[in-house]
Structure formats: structure tokens, C-alpha cells
Scaffold this motif. Structure first.
Motif, PDB file in Angstrom:
ATOM      1  N   PHE A   1       0.832  -1.208   0.000  1.00 36.01           N
ATOM      2  CA  PHE A   1       0.000   0.000   0.000  1.00 36.01           C
ATOM      3  C   PHE A   1       0.862   1.253   0.000  1.00 36.01           C
ATOM      4  O   PHE A   1       2.028   1.237   0.423  1.00 36.01           O
ATOM      5  CB  PHE A   1      -0.960   0.024   1.193  1.00 36.01           C
ATOM      6  CG  PHE A   1      -0.302   0.067   2.549  1.00 36.01           C
ATOM      7  CD1 PHE A   1      -0.009   1.286   3.152  1.00 36.01           C
ATOM      8  CD2 PHE A   1       0.033  -1.095   3.225  1.00 36.01           C
ATOM      9  CE1 PHE A   1       0.597   1.339   4.406  1.00 36.01           C
ATOM     10  CE2 PHE A   1       0.630  -1.063   4.470  1.00 36.01           C
ATOM     11  CZ  PHE A   1       0.912   0.156   5.062  1.00 36.01           C
ATOM     12  N   SER A   2       0.270   2.328  -0.520  1.00 35.18           N
ATOM     13  CA  SER A   2       0.902   3.651  -0.509  1.00 35.18           C
ATOM     14  C   SER A   2      -0.160   4.640  -0.055  1.00 35.18           C
ATOM     15  O   SER A   2      -1.200   4.247   0.493  1.00 35.18           O
ATOM     16  CB  SER A   2       1.430   4.001  -1.905  1.00 35.18           C
ATOM     17  OG  SER A   2       0.355   4.055  -2.833  1.00 35.18           O
ATOM     18  N   ALA A   3       0.050   5.904  -0.292  1.00 39.78           N
ATOM     19  CA  ALA A   3      -0.888   6.916   0.199  1.00 39.78           C
ATOM     20  C   ALA A   3      -2.259   6.797  -0.452  1.00 39.78           C
ATOM     21  O   ALA A   3      -3.280   7.040   0.199  1.00 39.78           O
ATOM     22  CB  ALA A   3      -0.316   8.311  -0.034  1.00 39.78           C
TER      23      ALA A   3
ATOM     24  N   THR B   1      -7.910   1.517  -5.521  1.00 41.38           N
ATOM     25  CA  THR B   1      -7.755   2.945  -5.277  1.00 41.38           C
ATOM     26  C   THR B   1      -8.344   3.238  -3.905  1.00 41.38           C
ATOM     27  O   THR B   1      -9.486   2.868  -3.622  1.00 41.38           O
ATOM     28  CB  THR B   1      -8.494   3.772  -6.343  1.00 41.38           C
ATOM     29  OG1 THR B   1      -7.953   3.457  -7.632  1.00 41.38           O
ATOM     30  CG2 THR B   1      -8.341   5.261  -6.074  1.00 41.38           C
ATOM     31  N   LEU B   2      -7.562   3.898  -3.062  1.00 41.58           N
ATOM     32  CA  LEU B   2      -7.979   4.113  -1.680  1.00 41.58           C
ATOM     33  C   LEU B   2      -8.777   5.399  -1.530  1.00 41.58           C
ATOM     34  O   LEU B   2      -8.467   6.425  -2.151  1.00 41.58           O
ATOM     35  CB  LEU B   2      -6.756   4.156  -0.763  1.00 41.58           C
ATOM     36  CG  LEU B   2      -5.925   2.870  -0.691  1.00 41.58           C
ATOM     37  CD1 LEU B   2      -4.710   3.077   0.213  1.00 41.58           C
ATOM     38  CD2 LEU B   2      -6.763   1.700  -0.191  1.00 41.58           C
ATOM     39  N   GLY B   3      -9.808   5.319  -0.675  1.00 42.44           N
ATOM     40  CA  GLY B   3     -10.631   6.481  -0.377  1.00 42.44           C
ATOM     41  C   GLY B   3     -10.486   6.903   1.072  1.00 42.44           C
ATOM     42  O   GLY B   3      -9.405   6.789   1.669  1.00 42.44           O
ATOM     43  N   GLU B   4     -11.580   7.332   1.673  1.00 40.63           N
ATOM     44  CA  GLU B   4     -11.545   7.889   3.023  1.00 40.63           C
ATOM     45  C   GLU B   4     -11.235   6.805   4.063  1.00 40.63           C
ATOM     46  O   GLU B   4     -11.442   5.603   3.838  1.00 40.63           O
ATOM     47  CB  GLU B   4     -12.905   8.528   3.349  1.00 40.63           C
ATOM     48  CG  GLU B   4     -14.067   7.539   3.347  1.00 40.63           C
ATOM     49  CD  GLU B   4     -15.393   8.221   3.588  1.00 40.63           C
ATOM     50  OE1 GLU B   4     -16.423   7.555   3.420  1.00 40.63           O
ATOM     51  OE2 GLU B   4     -15.399   9.401   3.948  1.00 40.63           O
TER      52      GLU B   4
ATOM     53  N   ASP C   1      -1.907   0.628  10.167  1.00 33.99           N
ATOM     54  CA  ASP C   1      -2.716   0.848  11.364  1.00 33.99           C
ATOM     55  C   ASP C   1      -4.017   1.581  11.062  1.00 33.99           C
ATOM     56  O   ASP C   1      -4.670   2.101  11.970  1.00 33.99           O
ATOM     57  CB  ASP C   1      -1.918   1.615  12.415  1.00 33.99           C
ATOM     58  CG  ASP C   1      -1.434   2.979  11.911  1.00 33.99           C
ATOM     59  OD1 ASP C   1      -1.671   3.291  10.722  1.00 33.99           O
ATOM     60  OD2 ASP C   1      -0.827   3.714  12.709  1.00 33.99           O
ATOM     61  N   GLN C   2      -4.423   1.649   9.788  1.00 35.68           N
ATOM     62  CA  GLN C   2      -5.689   2.296   9.463  1.00 35.68           C
ATOM     63  C   GLN C   2      -6.452   1.472   8.429  1.00 35.68           C
ATOM     64  O   GLN C   2      -5.883   0.634   7.729  1.00 35.68           O
ATOM     65  CB  GLN C   2      -5.476   3.720   8.953  1.00 35.68           C
ATOM     66  CG  GLN C   2      -4.720   3.820   7.656  1.00 35.68           C
ATOM     67  CD  GLN C   2      -4.614   5.250   7.159  1.00 35.68           C
ATOM     68  OE1 GLN C   2      -4.593   5.500   5.964  1.00 35.68           O
ATOM     69  NE2 GLN C   2      -4.529   6.225   8.065  1.00 35.68           N
ATOM     70  N   VAL C   3      -7.755   1.723   8.356  1.00 38.83           N
ATOM     71  CA  VAL C   3      -8.620   1.062   7.383  1.00 38.83           C
ATOM     72  C   VAL C   3      -9.152   2.124   6.436  1.00 38.83           C
ATOM     73  O   VAL C   3      -9.598   3.192   6.874  1.00 38.83           O
ATOM     74  CB  VAL C   3      -9.787   0.331   8.085  1.00 38.83           C
ATOM     75  CG1 VAL C   3     -10.701  -0.315   7.049  1.00 38.83           C
ATOM     76  CG2 VAL C   3      -9.248  -0.721   9.038  1.00 38.83           C
TER      77      VAL C   3
END
Length: 261
Positions: free
Chosen positions: A11-13, A62-65, A44-46
Motif C-alpha cells: 500500500f501507498s498513500a 484505489t484508496l478512499g476515506e 494501522d488504518q482502514v
């Protein structure tokens, strides 16, 4: 709607990915498609995540909130090694109950052939824990250590500088107060001897910040091992009047702890 949760291999930002056999389960078995939405644990986050590409052994998101995730009191489980099929079941269920760390212990009553073969099972145990962690929507699977003798496991916990509650005048069922600092409990489950049950010990304190539980093998801990726990400032407690199988004791202990904490 409750979305299925995955634990990212990369994972990245703003992106994440599942790889290898981990991705194959999503791409082949569950037939993931571009645009599907899931939750993905990244460290440490979802995060909410949308499938961006699907290959047999790589699924990209693609990562969201960020999704709010509750923190639980960490529980370390010292689990004496017993028959592997039952131990795997215990690892799976204790993972679902949100145990934080599992330390496989070679006890005096661990069968010799199991002790010799245990190191070859660790990766399988970790895979089982990861699958159970995703199924139960955890942020991360429990850490599973390499098999060690009891003396080494007790020393490792001591080296973490986690202050233990020393049995004495304060080890009875007196209620904690907000004026006292948090405490770190270490409790060995024993079949005979302790008058207090695990529930009674935990109800006596409302300020527990971490907990370690020790569950013995088939036949239980030896007297010498219980003395080692006492020397290392572990409290003893029981799970009641009946004698439980090792896997049942592990699952019951973690379930009780989660309910009381």
C-alpha cells in the motif's frame, strides 16, 4: 452495508494491492471486478477502497476515506502446543475474538513429535490467522511467534518491560479506581489450586491496559511450570469447575477476557 475487509500486501498513500494466493482468492474464487468496493486495512488504518484492476495473482485498489476502527485492550496468548488440528482451530477462533499476539509454547507435557514439528507449522498458523482476521474484519492478524520453550517466552514478555501485577495484598478482588494508573495483567489458567475464576480476577479491575493469558497443553501445566509463572509474577485463575480441552480453554479464556474488558 457492511463491506468485506482485506489486509493489504502492498500500500501507498492512495493505492493498495493484494498479491499471490491472497489475491487469487479474490480474483478467481470471489470473481472480483473493477469498480467493486471493499475496505482495505493498510498498516494501522482502514480505508474505503475501489477495485482498480484485477489479475489472477494481483488485485489493485484505489484508496478512499479512512474508516473509523475501534481499539481494543491488547491480549497476548501463551498457547502450549497440542494436537495441530485442534490448535489450528484455537488459533482461528482466538483470532476472531481479537487476540493480539499468540506465542506457541513448548511445555513439559507437549508431545515430543509435536514439539519437533511445530516450527514447520508456523507459516500455516499465520495464514490461518490472516484469513480469520479478514473474515472477522480486523485491522491486522495477530502476531504469531516462533515456537519456544516456556522459559524463553516468559523471558521475552519480561524483556518487553511490561509491568505485571504482583500477587499480594492487591491481587484479591478489590475494585480499581480512576485514581490508579492502568495495569498490565498476566494470568495463567490452571485446572486446580486457584480459588478465583478468570472473570472474578478481571472484574476486580477496571483499569487494565494489557493482558497476557497462558493456556497449558493436554494434561495441563506441571507444578514446576506453575512455579515459573509465579516467580515471573503471573497470577493464577481458573475457568470454573469443569476440565476443558486445551482448545476450548483458549477460546473460552479469550472470550471471557474480551467480555470483561
Amino acid at each position: 452495508m457492511t463491506r468485506r475487509r482485506w489486509i493489504a500486501d502492498e500500500f501507498s498513500a492512495d493505492s493498495a494491492a493484494l498479491t499471490g494466493a491472497h489475491a487469487a482468492h479474490l480474483s478467481r474464487t470471489l470473481r472480483a471486478r473493477v469498480g467493486q468496493q471493499f475496505e482495505v486495512a493498510c498498516g494501522d488504518q482502514v480505508r474505503r477502497a475501489t477495485v482498480a484492476s484485477v489479475q489472477d495473482e494481483r488485485v489493485e485498489f484505489t484508496l478512499g476515506e479512512e474508516v473509523e476502527a475501534r481499539e481494543a485492550v491488547p491480549i497476548t496468548l501463551l498457547l502450549a502446543i497440542f494436537k495441530f488440528d485442534r490448535m489450528e482451530w484455537a488459533i482461528e477462533k482466538c483470532t476472531e475474538l481479537n487476540v493480539t499476539t499468540i506465542l506457541p509454547v513448548i511445555a513439559r507435557r507437549t508431545e515430543k513429535h509435536l514439539a519437533l514439528a511445530a516450527s514447520k507449522r508456523v507459516e500455516r498458523w499465520r495464514r490461518i490467522a490472516r484469513e480469520a482476521a479478514e473474515q472477522s474484519r480486523r485491522i491486522a492478524p495477530p502476531e504469531i511467534g516462533d515456537p519456544e520453550k516456556l522459559k524463553e517466552s516468559l523471558a521475552k514478555l519480561h524483556d518487553r518491560n511490561v509491568p505485571a501485577v504482583v500477587p499480594g495484598e492487591d491481587s484479591g478482588p478489590s475494585r480499581g479506581t480512576s485514581g490508579h494508573p492502568g495495569c498490565d495483567l498476566r494470568i495463567v489458567l490452571a485446572e486446580t489450586g486457584p480459588e478465583a475464576t478468570l472473570s472474578e480476577v478481571l472484574r476486580a479491575r477496571d483499569n487494565v491496559t494489557s493482558l497476557a493469558l497462558a493456556v497449558g497443553p493436554e494434561g495441563g501445566w506441571t507444578g514446576e511450570e506453575l512455579q515459573s509463572f509465579a516467580t515471573s509474577h503471573w497470577m493464577a485463575a481458573s475457568l470454573g469447575d469443569t476440565i476443558l480441552r486445551a482448545e476450548t480453554a483458549a477460546i473460552a479464556a479469550v472470550a471471557i477476557a474480551r467480555a470483561e474488558l
